[in-house]
Design a protein around this motif. Sequence first.
Motif, mmCIF file in Angstrom:
data_model
loop_
_atom_site.group_PDB
_atom_site.id
_atom_site.type_symbol
_atom_site.label_atom_id
_atom_site.label_comp_id
_atom_site.label_asym_id
_atom_site.label_seq_id
_atom_site.Cartn_x
_atom_site.Cartn_y
_atom_site.Cartn_z
ATOM 1 N N LEU A 25 0.828 -1.213 0.000
ATOM 2 C CA LEU A 25 0.000 0.000 0.000
ATOM 3 C C LEU A 25 0.859 1.257 0.000
ATOM 4 C CD1 LEU A 25 -2.769 -1.129 2.511
ATOM 5 C CD2 LEU A 25 -2.875 -1.057 0.004
ATOM 6 N N ASN A 26 2.053 1.192 0.597
ATOM 7 C CA ASN A 26 2.956 2.343 0.548
ATOM 8 C C ASN A 26 3.392 2.621 -0.887
ATOM 9 O OD1 ASN A 26 4.736 4.413 1.741
ATOM 10 N ND2 ASN A 26 6.404 3.054 1.158
ATOM 11 N N ILE A 27 3.703 1.551 -1.629
ATOM 12 C CA ILE A 27 4.076 1.728 -3.034
ATOM 13 C C ILE A 27 2.891 2.291 -3.810
ATOM 14 C CG2 ILE A 27 4.817 0.549 -5.135
ATOM 15 C CD1 ILE A 27 6.131 -1.566 -3.322
ATOM 16 N N LYS A 28 1.713 1.766 -3.570
ATOM 17 C CA LYS A 28 0.500 2.232 -4.269
ATOM 18 C C LYS A 28 0.277 3.722 -4.017
ATOM 19 C CE LYS A 28 -4.427 1.097 -4.857
ATOM 20 N NZ LYS A 28 -5.158 2.244 -4.307
ATOM 21 N N THR A 29 0.442 4.154 -2.770
ATOM 22 C CA THR A 29 0.249 5.562 -2.429
ATOM 23 C C THR A 29 1.231 6.445 -3.191
ATOM 24 O OG1 THR A 29 -0.585 5.042 -0.221
ATOM 25 C CG2 THR A 29 0.320 7.240 -0.553
ATOM 26 N N ARG A 30 2.466 6.019 -3.293
ATOM 27 C CA ARG A 30 3.479 6.818 -3.977
ATOM 28 C C ARG A 30 3.256 6.835 -5.486
ATOM 29 N NH1 ARG A 30 7.110 8.134 -0.038
ATOM 30 N NH2 ARG A 30 8.711 8.915 -1.444
ATOM 31 N N VAL A 31 2.752 5.726 -6.029
ATOM 32 C CA VAL A 31 2.415 5.697 -7.456
ATOM 33 C C VAL A 31 1.233 6.624 -7.739
ATOM 34 C CG1 VAL A 31 1.470 4.244 -9.295
ATOM 35 C CG2 VAL A 31 3.361 3.408 -7.890
ATOM 36 N N GLU A 32 0.233 6.602 -6.864
ATOM 37 C CA GLU A 32 -0.931 7.475 -7.040
ATOM 38 C C GLU A 32 -0.537 8.944 -6.969
ATOM 39 O OE1 GLU A 32 -4.523 4.671 -5.249
ATOM 40 O OE2 GLU A 32 -3.290 5.862 -3.885
ATOM 41 N N LYS A 33 0.367 9.266 -6.061
ATOM 42 C CA LYS A 33 0.829 10.649 -5.934
ATOM 43 C C LYS A 33 1.558 11.111 -7.186
ATOM 44 C CE LYS A 33 3.499 13.697 -2.895
ATOM 45 N NZ LYS A 33 4.343 13.777 -1.658
ATOM 46 N N ALA A 34 2.302 10.197 -7.808
ATOM 47 C CA ALA A 34 3.066 10.537 -9.014
ATOM 48 C C ALA A 34 2.197 10.545 -10.268
ATOM 49 C CB ALA A 34 4.223 9.559 -9.192
ATOM 50 N N ASN A 35 0.986 9.962 -10.174
ATOM 51 C CA ASN A 35 0.101 9.868 -11.341
ATOM 52 C C ASN A 35 -1.313 10.316 -10.965
ATOM 53 O OD1 ASN A 35 1.831 8.177 -13.480
ATOM 54 N ND2 ASN A 35 2.168 7.312 -11.445
ATOM 55 N N PRO A 36 -1.469 11.591 -10.581
ATOM 56 C CA PRO A 36 -2.776 12.071 -10.137
ATOM 57 C C PRO A 36 -3.831 11.963 -11.249
ATOM 58 C CG PRO A 36 -1.289 13.914 -10.557
ATOM 59 C CD PRO A 36 -0.462 12.669 -10.613
ATOM 60 N N GLY A 37 -5.028 11.535 -10.862
ATOM 61 C CA GLY A 37 -6.111 11.432 -11.826
ATOM 62 C C GLY A 37 -6.178 10.121 -12.574
ATOM 63 N N THR A 38 -5.158 9.269 -12.395
ATOM 64 C CA THR A 38 -5.144 7.971 -13.071
ATOM 65 C C THR A 38 -5.459 6.870 -12.051
ATOM 66 O OG1 THR A 38 -3.440 8.719 -14.621
ATOM 67 C CG2 THR A 38 -3.771 6.349 -14.432
ATOM 68 N N PRO A 39 -6.488 6.072 -12.297
ATOM 69 C CA PRO A 39 -6.804 4.999 -11.345
ATOM 70 C C PRO A 39 -5.673 3.982 -11.245
ATOM 71 C CG PRO A 39 -8.136 4.795 -13.344
ATOM 72 C CD PRO A 39 -7.436 6.107 -13.424
ATOM 73 N N VAL A 40 -5.383 3.557 -10.009
ATOM 74 C CA VAL A 40 -4.321 2.582 -9.748
ATOM 75 C C VAL A 40 -4.949 1.374 -9.056
ATOM 76 C CG1 VAL A 40 -2.127 2.128 -8.598
ATOM 77 C CG2 VAL A 40 -2.597 4.412 -9.537
ATOM 78 N N LYS A 41 -4.842 0.205 -9.684
ATOM 79 C CA LYS A 41 -5.432 -1.019 -9.165
ATOM 80 C C LYS A 41 -4.340 -1.995 -8.729
ATOM 81 C CE LYS A 41 -9.597 0.370 -10.275
ATOM 82 N NZ LYS A 41 -10.596 0.710 -9.219
ATOM 83 N N LEU A 42 -4.653 -2.804 -7.728
ATOM 84 C CA LEU A 42 -3.739 -3.838 -7.270
ATOM 85 C C LEU A 42 -4.105 -5.188 -7.866
ATOM 86 C CD1 LEU A 42 -3.377 -3.090 -3.443
ATOM 87 C CD2 LEU A 42 -1.705 -2.617 -5.238
ATOM 88 N N ALA A 43 -3.080 -6.010 -8.145
ATOM 89 C CA ALA A 43 -3.284 -7.384 -8.585
ATOM 90 C C ALA A 43 -2.197 -8.239 -7.949
ATOM 91 C CB ALA A 43 -3.215 -7.486 -10.104
ATOM 92 N N PHE A 44 -2.540 -9.477 -7.611
ATOM 93 C CA PHE A 44 -1.567 -10.409 -7.040
ATOM 94 C C PHE A 44 -1.291 -11.519 -8.042
ATOM 95 C CE2 PHE A 44 -2.678 -9.591 -2.262
ATOM 96 C CZ PHE A 44 -2.131 -8.323 -2.369
ATOM 97 N N THR A 45 -0.023 -11.801 -8.289
ATOM 98 C CA THR A 45 0.330 -12.832 -9.264
ATOM 99 C C THR A 45 0.279 -14.236 -8.674
ATOM 100 O OG1 THR A 45 2.695 -12.532 -8.782
ATOM 101 C CG2 THR A 45 1.785 -11.247 -10.598
ATOM 102 N N SER A 46 0.303 -14.375 -7.357
ATOM 103 C CA SER A 46 0.281 -15.693 -6.721
ATOM 104 C C SER A 46 -1.150 -16.207 -6.585
ATOM 105 C CB SER A 46 0.925 -15.628 -5.335
ATOM 106 O OG SER A 46 0.700 -16.831 -4.613
ATOM 107 N N SER A 47 -1.440 -17.324 -7.221
ATOM 108 C CA SER A 47 -2.779 -17.911 -7.126
ATOM 109 C C SER A 47 -3.067 -18.417 -5.717
ATOM 110 C CB SER A 47 -2.934 -19.050 -8.145
ATOM 111 O OG SER A 47 -1.983 -20.070 -7.908
ATOM 112 N N ILE A 48 -2.036 -18.894 -5.018
ATOM 113 C CA ILE A 48 -2.212 -19.375 -3.646
ATOM 114 C C ILE A 48 -2.663 -18.233 -2.745
ATOM 115 C CG2 ILE A 48 -1.026 -20.316 -1.624
ATOM 116 C CD1 ILE A 48 0.790 -21.859 -3.525
#
Length: 329
Positions: free
Chosen positions: A56-79
């Motif tokens: 979530l810290n990375i997500k917050t910093r990405v959102e700050k650097a890209n205002p107005g662009t939706p940022v979604k999370l995805a997990f690559t591990s099926s487990i």
Amino acid sequence: MTVSRLHSTFVALVCAAALLVSLPAFAGHNEEAPAKQAIVLAAFGTSYPEALKSILNIKTRVEKANPGTPVKLAFTSSIIRNIWQERQGDAAWQKANAGVPKDVLYVKSPLATVADLQNSGYKNIAVQSLHVFAGEEFSDLTNMMIGLRSIRALKAKSVPFKQMRLGRPALGMPGDVYPYTDDITVAVKALKADVDEAKKMNAALVYMGHGNDFFSTGIYAEFQSEMQKAYKHPVFVACVEGYPSFDDMLPGLKLAGKKNILLKPFMIVAGDHASNDMAGDEDDAWKVMLTKAGYKVKTDLRGLGMVDAWADIYVKHLKDALAQKHMLP
């Protein structure tokens, strides 16, 4: 068919395939408005609610650097995703963990996340890998992106994506556009505070990486070497899976002559591996094995995602990806 003709046919097929992959995902030139853009952060994931703060810290910093662009999370591990899917129907668990964001509780695979965005009208999508190096998870992510980008339709307006971008992992990826050695240099600088902490303790700095059994993890050894050269201090990286292993690390650690060890995860999150394999109390936990070997061990359950300088590596790699005319690799 002669050998010469077979060779010519094979070369032609390879060239045709390469051309298909290099084409932009949308060939139309008459679109009136720019395509809607979205960002997907693709992490291995974690089932530990406390460890989510790194992602979530990375997500917050990405959102700050890209205002107005939706940022979604995805997990690559099926487990990991399966664990979260089970929790979606567990009201008691959700009540006890009320701070978990909905986009984690209902997290999906990168493919499903991209599909949802496309279905909502987003045709310009950038996927940023939150992996440490270009291993199995990043390879699968790359192949998924190439497949999605190659989709064609009879009508240009029916092509699902106009642009697809893929950001490289923290320690880079093969290729000459962004030399991975430069990415290692940036990563080394990002972890200077870890070395400073180890020096104050008169301790060797030991990182536990995840690694894998399908790709060479020699980049960990290279990162270790660059850390040692940059800071003139004993720094070691070993993996849960692959090379260098815990046993591979021990001879160098012994030669370093330090009796104290600062033990940290070399992973984005401090989840199951960090809590159990690294800092646990079982006989095969690294902390226990190092203690039995005569070392005084201090563990630090802090994922790399909590280090702002490391989180900003992904922000920069995403910026590089968005600036590319064509998707890499």
